[in-house]
Design an enzyme around this catalytic site. Structure first.
Site, short mmCIF file in Angstrom:
data_model
loop_
_atom_site.label_atom_id
_atom_site.label_comp_id
_atom_site.label_asym_id
_atom_site.label_seq_id
_atom_site.Cartn_x
_atom_site.Cartn_y
_atom_site.Cartn_z
N ALA A 66 0.86 -1.18 0.00
CA ALA A 66 0.00 0.00 0.00
C ALA A 66 0.90 1.23 0.00
CB ALA A 66 -0.90 -0.02 1.23
N GLY A 111 0.58 -4.94 0.97
CA GLY A 111 -0.63 -5.02 0.15
C GLY A 111 -0.41 -5.72 -1.19
N GLU A 114 -0.69 -9.26 -0.39
CA GLU A 114 -2.11 -9.52 -0.11
C GLU A 114 -2.90 -9.66 -1.41
OE1 GLU A 114 -2.15 -6.12 2.64
OE2 GLU A 114 -2.94 -7.53 4.13
N GLU A 134 4.97 -4.75 7.30
CA GLU A 134 4.12 -3.79 8.03
C GLU A 134 4.54 -3.54 9.47
OE1 GLU A 134 2.95 -5.92 5.81
OE2 GLU A 134 1.22 -5.09 4.76
N1 CAA Z 1 4.55 3.18 -0.97
C1 CAA Z 1 4.92 4.35 -1.54
N2 CAA Z 1 6.06 4.48 -2.25
C2 CAA Z 1 6.82 3.38 -2.40
C3 CAA Z 1 6.48 2.14 -1.83
C4 CAA Z 1 5.28 2.06 -1.09
N3 CAA Z 1 4.85 0.92 -0.55
N4 CAA Z 1 7.46 1.26 -2.12
C5 CAA Z 1 8.37 1.92 -2.87
N5 CAA Z 1 7.99 3.21 -3.02
C6 CAA Z 1 8.70 4.27 -3.76
C7 CAA Z 1 9.90 4.76 -3.00
O1 CAA Z 1 9.53 5.71 -2.02
C8 CAA Z 1 10.74 5.33 -4.11
O2 CAA Z 1 10.23 6.60 -4.44
P1 CAA Z 1 11.25 7.84 -4.69
O3 CAA Z 1 12.04 7.46 -5.92
O4 CAA Z 1 10.35 9.01 -4.90
O5 CAA Z 1 12.11 7.92 -3.47
C9 CAA Z 1 10.44 4.41 -5.29
O6 CAA Z 1 9.22 3.73 -4.96
C10 CAA Z 1 11.52 3.35 -5.49
O7 CAA Z 1 11.70 2.66 -4.26
P2 CAA Z 1 13.12 2.51 -3.53
O8 CAA Z 1 14.04 3.63 -3.92
O9 CAA Z 1 12.87 2.33 -2.07
O10 CAA Z 1 13.65 1.17 -4.19
P3 CAA Z 1 14.69 0.12 -3.55
O11 CAA Z 1 15.04 -0.80 -4.65
O12 CAA Z 1 15.77 0.81 -2.84
O13 CAA Z 1 13.82 -0.69 -2.45
C11 CAA Z 1 11.87 -1.84 -1.62
C12 CAA Z 1 12.74 -1.48 -2.85
C13 CAA Z 1 12.64 -2.76 -0.69
C14 CAA Z 1 10.64 -2.56 -2.14
C15 CAA Z 1 11.50 -0.54 -0.89
O14 CAA Z 1 10.96 0.39 -1.83
C16 CAA Z 1 10.48 -0.73 0.19
O15 CAA Z 1 10.83 -1.19 1.26
N6 CAA Z 1 9.21 -0.34 -0.06
C17 CAA Z 1 8.17 -0.39 0.94
C18 CAA Z 1 7.69 -1.81 1.16
C19 CAA Z 1 6.64 -1.85 2.26
O16 CAA Z 1 6.92 -1.54 3.40
N7 CAA Z 1 5.42 -2.29 1.90
C20 CAA Z 1 4.33 -2.42 2.84
C21 CAA Z 1 3.49 -1.19 2.84
S1 CAA Z 1 2.30 -1.19 4.12
C22 CAA Z 1 0.99 -2.07 3.52
O17 CAA Z 1 1.03 -2.63 2.44
C23 CAA Z 1 -0.19 -2.10 4.43
C24 CAA Z 1 -1.28 -3.04 4.03
O18 CAA Z 1 -1.21 -4.22 4.27
C25 CAA Z 1 -2.50 -2.51 3.41
#
Ligand code: CAA
Length: 260
Positions: A66, A111, A114, A134
């Protein structure tokens, strides 16, 4: 309907639905969740569509969760609404009459995992990675992940993945029973398409009723599930597809199913 965040392409009755926000690794904001719900509802209604493959745009991600930027500012009430909308999307995939295959080409986190778990089964690229990060964000999975994962692989493995927030490889996800098969990245979509073609060559009513029996029966007692299965089995004897399928077998020719 025009979609800002989705690409939809249907060929030979099989739709490839691609979540297209690669700049944020296809993160699910409320617009994407709404668009997915509208698109999938429409595809389920569309008689020319017989199966759906769900995937993510770009090289890196299926869906990285998400949208954290959007979620970082919402109230508890809006978070509840957001979770319920995400869960409604997951339940819609379960309720669709058509098979939905997740083709996980990269990160399937939060998400995104999911969404993949809500599909009927998951094919993965060797580059795919799975996890529920999460707890590291101070929350828990909110689009049905705690429920779907524990039902799929049992509570112990689900506990380890959710409590640790660890990201696992496609090979590990395969060994844990989260994904059905792992392919070289270039083979992922062709293999998903080949399986979708194999499925759509069968009677679409049979496939729809089989999905209904499995998905709804799983939460019933075995006896109730058996009863439910028998009722769906017998209803199919009112269809032209049942007559055609059995006649074709006896006449030693391929069946020509019409979905009627
Ligand atoms: N939401 C918003 N933006 C996201 C995102 C997310 N879930 N995942 C990645 N992005 C964005 C980053 O912020 C980045 O944007 P910018 O270029 O503007 O900085 C872009 O996508 C590229 O990502 P990274 O630079 O972080 O890429 P990376 O290769 O270094 O890392 C990754 C990849 C490990 C997937 C890392 O992006 C990450 O950890 N993302 C978040 C994953 C996460 O925590 N997901 C769970 C969300 S909570 C949820 O889903 C709740 C639910 O159950 C409903």
């Amino acid at each position: 309907m025009e979609y800002k965040n989705l690409l939809i392409e249907t060929t030979g009755g099989i739709t490839i639905l691609t979540i297209n926000r690669p700049q944020v690794l296809n993160a699910l904001n409320s617009d994407v969740v709404m668009e997915l719900e509208c698109a999938l509802f429409g595809l389920d209604m569309d008689e020319s569509v017989k199966a759906v493959i769900l995937t993510g745009a770009g090289e890196k991600a299926f869906v990285a969760g998400a949208d954290i930027k959007e979620m970082s500012e919402i109230s508890s009430f809006v978070a509840h609404e957001f979770a319920r909308k995400g869960q409604r999307l997951m339940l819609l995939i379960n309720k669709m009459r058509k098979p939905v295959i997740a083709a996980v080409n990269g990160y399937a986190l939060g998400g995104g995992l999911e969404l993949a778990l809500a599909c009927d089964f998951i094919y993965a690229s060797e580059k795919a990675k799975f996890g529920f990060p999460e707890v590291g964000l101070g929350v828990i999975p909110g689009f049905g992940g705690t429920q779907n994962l524990s039902r799929l692989i049992g509570p112990n493995k689900a506990n380890e993945l959710v409590f640790s927030g660890r990201i696992i490889s496609a090979a590990k996800a395969l060994s844990w029973g989260i994904v059905n098969e792992v392919f070289a990245p270039e083979d992922l979509l062709p293999k998903a398409l080949a399986t979708a073609q194999e499925i759509t060559a069968k009677g679409t009513l049979g496939v729809a009723y089989a999905k209904d029996a499995i998905i709804n029966g799983i939460n019933m007692s075995k006896e109730d599930g058996f009863r439910y299965e028998a009722s769906l089995f017998s209803v199919l004897f009112a269809t032209i597809d049942q007559r055609e399928g059995m006649a074709a077998f006896l006449e030693k020719r391929p069946a020509e199913f019409t979905g009627k």
